[in-house]
Scaffold this motif. Structure first.
Motif, PDB file in Angstrom:
ATOM      1  N   ALA A 120       0.889  -1.148  -0.080  1.00  0.00           N
ATOM      2  CA  ALA A 120      -0.090  -0.032   0.039  1.00  0.00           C
ATOM      3  C   ALA A 120       1.059   1.343   0.027  1.00  0.00           C
ATOM      4  N   ALA A 121       0.585   2.304  -0.738  1.00  0.00           N
ATOM      5  CA  ALA A 121       1.211   3.523  -0.589  1.00  0.00           C
ATOM      6  C   ALA A 121       0.198   4.512  -0.219  1.00  0.00           C
ATOM      7  N   ILE A 122       0.614   5.285   0.623  1.00  0.00           N
ATOM      8  CA  ILE A 122      -0.388   6.572   1.266  1.00  0.00           C
ATOM      9  C   ILE A 122       0.112   7.645   0.302  1.00  0.00           C
ATOM     10  N   THR A 123      -0.976   8.207  -0.221  1.00  0.00           N
ATOM     11  CA  THR A 123      -0.664   9.552  -1.097  1.00  0.00           C
ATOM     12  C   THR A 123      -1.630  10.635  -0.829  1.00  0.00           C
ATOM     13  N   GLU A 124      -1.082  11.599  -1.245  1.00  0.00           N
ATOM     14  CA  GLU A 124      -1.816  12.863  -0.898  1.00  0.00           C
ATOM     15  C   GLU A 124      -2.997  13.190  -1.441  1.00  0.00           C
ATOM     16  N   MET A 125      -4.085  13.577  -0.903  1.00  0.00           N
ATOM     17  CA  MET A 125      -5.355  13.777  -1.510  1.00  0.00           C
ATOM     18  C   MET A 125      -5.853  15.129  -0.764  1.00  0.00           C
ATOM     19  N   GLY A 126      -5.088  16.073  -0.215  1.00  0.00           N
ATOM     20  CA  GLY A 126      -5.502  17.276   0.096  1.00  0.00           C
ATOM     21  C   GLY A 126      -5.908  18.134  -0.868  1.00  0.00           C
ATOM     22  N   GLN A 127      -5.153  18.110  -1.920  1.00  0.00           N
ATOM     23  CA  GLN A 127      -5.571  18.758  -3.263  1.00  0.00           C
ATOM     24  C   GLN A 127      -5.909  17.594  -4.368  1.00  0.00           C
ATOM     25  N   PRO A 128      -6.827  18.216  -5.352  1.00  0.00           N
ATOM     26  CA  PRO A 128      -7.018  17.155  -6.417  1.00  0.00           C
ATOM     27  C   PRO A 128      -5.805  16.531  -7.212  1.00  0.00           C
ATOM     28  N   LEU A 129      -5.670  15.406  -7.637  1.00  0.00           N
ATOM     29  CA  LEU A 129      -4.764  14.836  -8.348  1.00  0.00           C
ATOM     30  C   LEU A 129      -4.875  15.129 -10.005  1.00  0.00           C
ATOM     31  N   GLY A 130      -3.723  15.955 -10.346  1.00  0.00           N
ATOM     32  CA  GLY A 130      -3.529  16.507 -11.594  1.00  0.00           C
ATOM     33  C   GLY A 130      -4.472  17.629 -11.791  1.00  0.00           C
ATOM     34  N   LYS A 131      -4.990  17.961 -12.727  1.00  0.00           N
ATOM     35  CA  LYS A 131      -5.820  19.310 -13.083  1.00  0.00           C
ATOM     36  C   LYS A 131      -7.158  18.983 -13.513  1.00  0.00           C
ATOM     37  N   ALA A 132      -7.393  17.949 -14.180  1.00  0.00           N
ATOM     38  CA  ALA A 132      -8.864  17.428 -14.618  1.00  0.00           C
ATOM     39  C   ALA A 132      -9.682  16.682 -13.740  1.00  0.00           C
ATOM     40  N   ILE A 133     -11.168  17.069 -13.401  1.00  0.00           N
ATOM     41  CA  ILE A 133     -11.682  16.302 -12.577  1.00  0.00           C
ATOM     42  C   ILE A 133     -13.273  16.194 -13.159  1.00  0.00           C
ATOM     43  N   GLY A 134     -13.252  14.920 -13.569  1.00  0.00           N
ATOM     44  CA  GLY A 134     -14.686  15.047 -14.550  1.00  0.00           C
ATOM     45  C   GLY A 134     -14.492  13.423 -14.896  1.00  0.00           C
ATOM     46  N   ASN A 135     -15.088  13.400 -16.474  1.00  0.00           N
ATOM     47  CA  ASN A 135     -14.911  11.936 -17.129  1.00  0.00           C
ATOM     48  C   ASN A 135     -14.161  11.985 -18.484  1.00  0.00           C
ATOM     49  N   SER A 136     -14.607  12.348 -19.385  1.00  0.00           N
ATOM     50  CA  SER A 136     -14.030  12.578 -20.550  1.00  0.00           C
ATOM     51  C   SER A 136     -12.388  13.537 -20.234  1.00  0.00           C
ATOM     52  N   ILE A 137     -12.490  14.552 -19.566  1.00  0.00           N
ATOM     53  CA  ILE A 137     -11.456  15.491 -19.437  1.00  0.00           C
ATOM     54  C   ILE A 137     -10.396  14.696 -18.530  1.00  0.00           C
ATOM     55  N   GLU A 138     -10.937  13.597 -17.780  1.00  0.00           N
ATOM     56  CA  GLU A 138      -9.677  12.950 -16.771  1.00  0.00           C
ATOM     57  C   GLU A 138      -9.057  12.152 -18.021  1.00  0.00           C
ATOM     58  N   VAL A 139      -9.957  11.241 -19.051  1.00  0.00           N
ATOM     59  CA  VAL A 139      -9.395  10.323 -19.798  1.00  0.00           C
ATOM     60  C   VAL A 139      -8.234  11.078 -20.838  1.00  0.00           C
ATOM     61  N   ILE A 140      -8.541  12.658 -20.981  1.00  0.00           N
ATOM     62  CA  ILE A 140      -7.824  13.396 -21.993  1.00  0.00           C
ATOM     63  C   ILE A 140      -6.370  13.616 -21.132  1.00  0.00           C
ATOM     64  N   GLU A 141      -6.590  13.913 -19.878  1.00  0.00           N
ATOM     65  CA  GLU A 141      -5.461  14.115 -19.133  1.00  0.00           C
ATOM     66  C   GLU A 141      -4.638  12.721 -18.857  1.00  0.00           C
ATOM     67  N   ALA A 142      -5.041  11.732 -19.016  1.00  0.00           N
ATOM     68  CA  ALA A 142      -4.554  10.629 -18.741  1.00  0.00           C
ATOM     69  C   ALA A 142      -3.666  10.418 -20.062  1.00  0.00           C
ATOM     70  N   ILE A 143      -4.234  10.656 -21.310  1.00  0.00           N
ATOM     71  CA  ILE A 143      -3.554  10.526 -22.556  1.00  0.00           C
ATOM     72  C   ILE A 143      -2.412  11.371 -22.627  1.00  0.00           C
ATOM     73  N   ASP A 144      -2.813  12.613 -22.427  1.00  0.00           N
ATOM     74  CA  ASP A 144      -1.660  13.661 -22.115  1.00  0.00           C
ATOM     75  C   ASP A 144      -0.507  13.233 -21.409  1.00  0.00           C
ATOM     76  N   THR A 145      -0.701  12.467 -20.156  1.00  0.00           N
ATOM     77  CA  THR A 145       0.249  12.214 -19.211  1.00  0.00           C
ATOM     78  C   THR A 145       1.123  11.110 -20.021  1.00  0.00           C
ATOM     79  N   LEU A 146       0.549  10.092 -20.720  1.00  0.00           N
ATOM     80  CA  LEU A 146       1.069   9.015 -21.361  1.00  0.00           C
ATOM     81  C   LEU A 146       2.134   9.645 -22.501  1.00  0.00           C
ATOM     82  N   LYS A 147       1.544  10.884 -23.138  1.00  0.00           N
ATOM     83  CA  LYS A 147       2.500  11.519 -24.002  1.00  0.00           C
ATOM     84  C   LYS A 147       3.613  12.305 -23.665  1.00  0.00           C
ATOM     85  N   GLY A 148       3.833  12.061 -22.069  1.00  0.00           N
ATOM     86  CA  GLY A 148       4.695  12.826 -21.324  1.00  0.00           C
ATOM     87  C   GLY A 148       4.486  14.555 -21.333  1.00  0.00           C
ATOM     88  N   LYS A 149       2.957  14.581 -21.225  1.00  0.00           N
ATOM     89  CA  LYS A 149       2.717  16.214 -21.224  1.00  0.00           C
ATOM     90  C   LYS A 149       1.737  16.267 -19.928  1.00  0.00           C
TER      91      LYS A 149
END
Ligand code: URA
Length: 435
Positions: A234-263
């Motif tokens: 188990a890793a205990i990780t920060e959730m004081g602020q949201p993770l990443g910048k996108a909070i939603g559904n399609s916009i989170e998938v887009i952020e995941a794709i951006d992350t896999l593109k290194g961006k």
């Protein structure tokens, strides 16, 4: 056995036996024990707690309350990952393809979300054509050929947890260590993977809002997993602020794709690489977590993680062109900005409030029956530690309903705290237990 006696026993702080717990779980699942008696027992458990042994017995009773998945036809060590739930958490969509690109078979069952946003399954369904209801054989074949599959949890897996969780939700008995640990671990054990990586969220937007509580929960779950013969970390990780910048559904998938593109944003990139590295290690593809991290970092840099995502999307009927063309995702018609009222440094972005605001945009469900607006949500323009000038945009709110977006902006206003003094971003990975 007698339900009143079992409630009395727990009410007076005594430990329940394995037989009593099993009898209760079976009786409640089949309907012979009514909601009012189950509610009373849950409240007694809430106040008196569960011992280590009782938590294990409850986990086992719920694990075997329905079907369990046999992944033995998949070659290799299957590694599952679970997050206890946070705001903006799209880690699975990044580390799944990275770990799969490193040769770890990912056979994952995910839930739909109640609350801030949809769950992983809802998020994946924002990809046109993507199917999350595969037949078991199709699921197993896909993991053997593509290396990764994510499907929705069927009604036949841990029905006891489903029924008890719904009851806990309406009787204010969710936030209890033993009940959370047994609920999560019963599903993970039933889902059949050989090893499990748990991301225990800690902070304002999580069940556990301080490190001590997160550590207690993490230790209980690691012990349950290991006692059941599944290597668990188990890793205990920060959730004081949201993770990443996108909070939603399609916009989170887009952020995941951006992350896999290194961006992608730094925090989501770091978390996916680190947890993915642990998965690669537990999956036997690296001889240390550090080597695992080197491998996930390489899979990000050389594009093999992104290629694996495309392969996985195509295999499940989704349109892989979404990776290059984000207009293929469901589109919002409205956008509204929230501006900074003063200059300074972002000291807090309270994840719980942002999560609730995202639900108000239409991105999350208040009840199981609610329809999600897959295009709705919030994009943060600032993170904790950033400097802002008066009038800078703090976040943009998306959706298709003016009243919902206005309510969301109003809710989110108080989530941001701007200070006159510089603030350090919080530590992302606070502790790792079980390595
Ligand atoms: N997630 C679960 O699956 N169960 C809980 O009890 C809490 C979070």
């Amino acid at each position: 056995m007698n339900m009143v006696k079992i409630i009395e026993k727990k009410k007076s702080g005594e430990a329940l036996s394995q037989e009593e717990i099993k009898w209760f779980v079976e009786g409640y699942t089949e309907g012979s024990i009514p909601d009012y008696q189950a509610s009373a027992l849950l409240m007694a458990i809430y106040f008196k707690g569960l011992s280590k042994e009782e938590t294990f017995y409850l986990t086992e009773a719920m694990r075997y309350s329905g079907d369990t998945i046999d992944l033995s036809s998949i070659k290799g060590i299957k590694v599952d990952k679970h997050s206890t739930g946070g705001v903006g958490d799209k880690t699975t969509l990044v580390l799944g393809p990275l770990a799969a690109a490193c040769g770890v078979p990912i056979a994952k069952m995910s839930g739909r979300g109640l609350g801030f946003t949809g769950g992983t399954v809802d998020k994946m369904e924002s990809i046109p054509g993507f199917r999350t209801a595969l037949e078991p054989e199709e699921f197993l074949n896909q993991v053997n050929t593509v290396g990764m599959s994510v499907i929705g949890q069927t009604a036949h897996i841990t029905p006891a947890d489903k029924k008890l969780y719904a009851l806990r939700d309406v009787t204010a008995t969710v936030d209890n260590f033993g009940l959370i640990a047994s609920s999560i671990m019963s599903k993970k054990l039933a889902a059949g993977s050989d090893a499990i990586v748990l991301d225990v969220k800690c902070g304002d937007g999580a069940f556990m809002n301080n490190l001590d509580d997160a550590r207690t929960l993490a230790k209980i779950m690691v012990e349950i997993g290991n006692s059941a013969g599944r290597r668990t970390v188990a890793a205990i990780t920060e959730m004081g602020q949201p993770l990443g910048k996108a909070i939603g559904n399609s916009i989170e998938v887009i952020e995941a794709i951006d992350t896999l593109k290194g961006k992608g944003p730094e925090d989501i990139t770091e978390l996916a690489l680190q947890l993915g590295g642990i998965m690669v290690y537990l999956g036997g593809k690296a001889d240390s977590p550090e080597k695992g991290l080197e491998m996930t970092t390489k899979a990000l840099k050389d594009g093999s993680g992104l290629a694996k995502l495309a392969e996985f999307i195509r295999a499940q009927g989704g349109n892989p062109n979404v990776i290059e063309d984000y207009t293929l995702f469901p589109q919002h018609s409205l956008a509204k900005e929230l501006k900074a009222e003063k200059a300074g440094y972002i000291a807090k972005i309270r994840a719980g409030q942002i999560g609730f605001a995202s639900q108000l945009t239409g991105a999350g469900r208040a009840t199981k029956e609610d329809q999600i607006d897959l295009s709705a949500g919030i994009c943060l323009c600032k993170k904790v530690g950033d400097e802002v000038a008066e009038g800078d945009t703090l976040a943009v709110f998306y959706g298709n309903d003016e009243a919902k977006i206005s309510a969301a902006v109003k809710e989110a206003e108080a989530a941001f705290e701007i200070s006159n003094v510089p603030t350090e971003p919080p530590l992302l990975i606070k502790e790792i237990i079980g390595l």
